[in-house]
Design a protein around this motif. Structure first.
Motif, mmCIF file in Angstrom:
data_model
loop_
_atom_site.group_PDB
_atom_site.id
_atom_site.type_symbol
_atom_site.label_atom_id
_atom_site.label_comp_id
_atom_site.label_asym_id
_atom_site.label_seq_id
_atom_site.Cartn_x
_atom_site.Cartn_y
_atom_site.Cartn_z
ATOM 1 N N ALA A 341 0.813 -1.212 0.000
ATOM 2 C CA ALA A 341 0.000 0.000 0.000
ATOM 3 C C ALA A 341 0.848 1.264 0.000
ATOM 4 O O ALA A 341 0.354 2.337 -0.318
ATOM 5 C CB ALA A 341 -0.927 -0.006 1.215
ATOM 6 N N LEU A 467 -4.484 2.425 6.216
ATOM 7 C CA LEU A 467 -3.689 1.454 5.464
ATOM 8 C C LEU A 467 -3.128 0.386 6.401
ATOM 9 O O LEU A 467 -3.099 -0.799 6.076
ATOM 10 C CB LEU A 467 -2.556 2.151 4.716
ATOM 11 C CG LEU A 467 -2.936 2.932 3.448
ATOM 12 C CD1 LEU A 467 -1.743 3.736 2.942
ATOM 13 C CD2 LEU A 467 -3.437 1.979 2.376
ATOM 14 N N LEU A 536 -7.289 -1.395 0.283
ATOM 15 C CA LEU A 536 -5.896 -1.011 0.049
ATOM 16 C C LEU A 536 -5.718 -0.390 -1.330
ATOM 17 O O LEU A 536 -4.999 0.597 -1.501
ATOM 18 C CB LEU A 536 -4.984 -2.231 0.197
ATOM 19 C CG LEU A 536 -4.760 -2.730 1.633
ATOM 20 C CD1 LEU A 536 -4.111 -4.109 1.616
ATOM 21 C CD2 LEU A 536 -3.907 -1.745 2.419
#
Length: 543
Positions: A341, A467, A536
């Motif tokens: 990510a 994230l 993500l």
């Protein structure tokens, strides 16, 4: 559809039916259908108090009642179990000699002869559940039933019941009958059996509100990842009268209430002391010929198995518990999903096409991510290995050394969180308490202080924080799946095999339900994997 004898008995004993009747239903064994249009609040059924099988009726029995004073340590559930077995033995004796010794003979005659509640599971059935918390729950149900039987055995023998009514098998039958068919009464926690009322099938209330980690993103797409998953594995009807396809179950279990209360919490019936009748109400409008349902609360599939011996293919209240150990392991080591990510990191995960070569370490199993999780037939690298990619369900991931953790030097810790709150909803979304705990763990000390109001409201603190949360959830789901002995495809094959071997059976066996439950559990975890990957992708591309 009910027998003429039972129908005649109900009418003779003062049961008052509204515009509905018992009938065979298309997606179940039997149920109640409307004979005329119904509107919310209409009375469906009224049953006199004298017909309710409860602790009060046990105390009125001229044989059992006096003995209860000698066994005061037995709780209401045990007393009701003994009462049911006592009445069943009297009904059998009445049929043999033509007497009328049992008041409830016609009702008891039409009860199911077997059940598939958790307390009836054998050791192999319990082991078939695979997931530790489910195995523990099943064992606890079996142990509790056995302990209650042993404590009640002196009373059963004192009643002089035939040997077959004093055994553990008879006790499990009675216990399952009460678990799956009793209605709430205000005077006793064990409830009561309500003749005719327990012919209604079950429909769950609407699903809970689910907090979406991506709800702050305008570009969030509406995809299959955001919809509840269907765990349909075919339609089966159980021996207790339930259909495992959708929202059906014949039985009891209403809460104290009527249509004027909270429709998501209150049941469809209550005892009216003013007239001495137990009444069932229509929750909504019904057309003529439509099946009329009862709702008696929110239950996950494991709870449905424990209480009623069935599960729903599509259950809006299904929960897949996540191990706190798996979550903490994901948080301590960081995840390759998180590295993916953040494109500024040098160590990126390896995406491997399903057509590539594979190897397999003995005893190691990987539950691969379906191709549509990322838009291609690929899966995600998340574990250190020498070269242990595993082919499953048409795709695999390449296992390579994990990238360095992108977390702070001090590994984050999971705030205090009850194990029962650590779960995924049926669509793969984390529970509200779990999401809040993970967001708190992902925040810096400064963010926790400055944005305490956002944490309290379970709102996003930062993009990087979410994230981290998604990466932890992804890794925890994969760890949980990899720790189970069979894959989704293997479970589906096993379920198909069991069903083909029992094609002529009236309903599912305990083993079939074990396999079906673990299959639905794993599919919910895979929904969590897909949902995390989807999140993500969105957050990584967000400016």
């Amino acid at each position: 559809m009910d027998s003429p004898e039972f129908d005649e008995w109900c009418e003779k004993c003062g049961v008052q039916r509204g515009c509905c009747e018992a009938a065979y239903v298309s997606d179940g064994w039997r149920g109640i259908i409307a004979t005329s249009p119904l509107k919310p609040g209409d009375v469906l059924l009224q049953v006199p108090e004298r017909l309710l099988i409860s602790r009060a009726s046990a105390e009125r029995d001229h044989v059992l009642g006096p003995l209860l004073h000698l066994h005061q340590r037995l709780d209401s559930y045990q007393v009701l179990n003994v009462h049911l077995l006592h009445e069943l033995s009297k009904a059998e004796a009445s049929m043999a000699n033509g007497s009328s010794g049992c008041q409830w003979g016609p009702y008891l005659k039409q009860l199911p002869r077997s059940y598939t509640t958790l307390c009836c599971f054998s050791d192999p059935d319990i082991a078939g559940l695979q997931v530790p918390h489910a195995v523990d729950k099943a064992r606890a149900a079996v142990d509790k039933a056995r302990q209650q039987w042993k404590a009640s055995l002196p009373l059963l023998k004192q009643l002089g019941l035939p040997k077959k009514y004093c055994g553990l098998g008879a006790w499990l039958w009675a216990s399952s009958t009460l678990l799956s068919r009793t209605m709430y009464v205000p005077w006793d926690k064990a409830g009561c059996l309500m003749p005719y009322g327990d012919l209604h099938n079950y429909q769950p209330p609407p699903g809970p509100h689910i907090t979406d980690i991506l709800e702050d993103d305008a570009e969030q797409e509406v995809t299959a990842d955001n919809r509840p998953c269907s765990t349909a594995c075919g339609n089966r009807t159980s021996s207790s009268g339930c259909s495992t396809s959708g929202r059906r179950f014949e039985g009891g279990g209403t809460c104290n209430g009527h249509p004027g209360g909270d429709e998501q919490l209150c049941g469809d019936g209550s005892f009216d002391a003013s007239c001495g009748m137990y009444k069932l109400y229509a929750r909504r409008s019904y057309a003529r010929g439509e099946q009329v349902y009862l709702c008696y609360g929110r239950h996950s599939n494991l709870e449905l198995l424990e209480l009623y011996g069935f599960m729903l293919d599509e259950n809006p209240h299904e929960e897949a518990l996540l191990s706190k150990g798996a979550l903490e392991a994901a948080m301590v080591r960081g995840t390759s999903a998180l590295a993916a990510a953040l494109p500024t990191r040098q160590h990126q995960p390896t995406w491997v096409d399903a057509a590539g070569s594979t190897g397999k370490e003995p005893g190691h199993r990987v539950h691969a991510i379906p191709g549509n999780a990322t838009g291609s037939s690929a899966a995600f690298s998340n574990k250190p290995s020498r070269s242990n990619g595993t082919q499953q369900d048409g795709c695999r991931w390449q296992q390579e050394p994990s990238p360095p953790s992108i977390l702070s030097d001090d590994a984050p810790s999971l705030p205090q969180l009850s194990p029962c709150d650590c779960f995924l909803h049926t669509n793969g979304a984390p529970s509200w308490p779990l999401l809040q705990a993970l967001r708190t763990a992902a925040a810096t000390p400064h963010q926790r202080k400055a944005c305490a109001h956002k944490l309290a409201a379970n709102e996003r603190i930062s993009r990087d924080g979410d994230l981290r949360v998604l990466g932890w959830l992804l890794d925890a789901c994969l760890l949980q799946l990899s720790g189970l002995p069979t894959s989704i495809s293997e479970d589906q094959e096993a379920l198909n095999r069991i069903r083909s071997e029992q094609e002529n059976e009236q309903g599912p066996t305990c083993m079939e339900l074990s396999v079906q439950w673990r299959l639905c559990y794993k599919r919910t975890l895979m929904q969590g994997v897909q949902r995390a990957l989807h999140g993500l992708k969105i957050l990584q591309n967000k400016d």
